[in-house]
Design an enzyme around this catalytic site. Sequence first.
Site, PDB file in Angstrom:
ATOM      1  CB  SER A 159      -0.882  -0.003   1.261  1.00  0.00           C
ATOM      2  OG  SER A 159      -1.542   1.235   1.447  1.00  0.00           O
TER       3      SER A 159
ATOM      4  CE1 TYR B 248      -4.484  -1.938   4.868  1.00  0.00           C
ATOM      5  CE2 TYR B 248      -3.716   0.289   4.403  1.00  0.00           C
ATOM      6  CZ  TYR B 248      -4.222  -0.919   3.963  1.00  0.00           C
ATOM      7  OH  TYR B 248      -4.462  -1.112   2.614  1.00  0.00           O
TER       8      TYR B 248
END
Length: 274
Positions: free
Chosen positions: A142, A155
């Site tokens: 990401s 995350y």
Amino acid sequence: MRSFSGRTAVVTGAGSGIGRALAHELARRGAKVAASDVDVAGLEATVTAITELGGTARGWSLNVTEAHAVEAHAAEVVATFGSADLVINNAGVALAARAVEQTTKEVTKVVDVDLLGVVHGTQAFLPYLLASGDGHLVNISSLFGLVAMPYNSAYNAAKFGVRGYTESIAIELAAARAPVGVTCVHPGGVATAIAQNAERPAHNDGLATAFEQALRMPPHRAATIILRGVQRGRRRQLVGADAWALHVGQTLLGARWMDVMGVLGRQVVPRHAA
């Protein structure tokens, strides 16, 4: 890997979002797609759409957090299609929450899916990629695997882990002159359901809303960029102008990035609630 035609492409998290777009695009380019997801209904929709357009695809219900299940899945894919040439570990979940209020259970799920799911998929399929003689491994990290963001500590941890894990493997394979390419992908804001499906406390709707507003790129556009990166043999593939801008900004600012993000973070969550 210049062409996907006739190749077997494995895509986890193919029931929606980037995974579904990748499965569709690979099938359109002539690949045999082994799609998997825990969302059976979404997975069936992906496979049905591909087959109705004349493509080749089969779906597997798969929980990537279960190592033995992923190993069995890898063996079944090769038994079904004869090989595994391209593996895209894409399955993921998010957690938008302040560190002080997120639970251990929520953090564990994010790490299990986003990081260990990638590890399981890589370990299970890497022997088959090596055997293919021209394999390619794609692990989806990401933008948050390149830059730290407030209210996304779990995350960030998982996606930074994917980056480190994938880049280490790329170095190993290059040193061994192994016939497997490796790409770590860092998407920016792609219009998927990851924010709505995030693991988060119910009262953090404001954080999720801010997250959702950043998701703009159509998944099919992201899929095209990712596959172009595979064809060009890129070790790192950023997806989206936002990914490039924030990555460059963090690189230029260094440690001052945290100060800037702290200021922006206060716009999302009031000081007394942080």
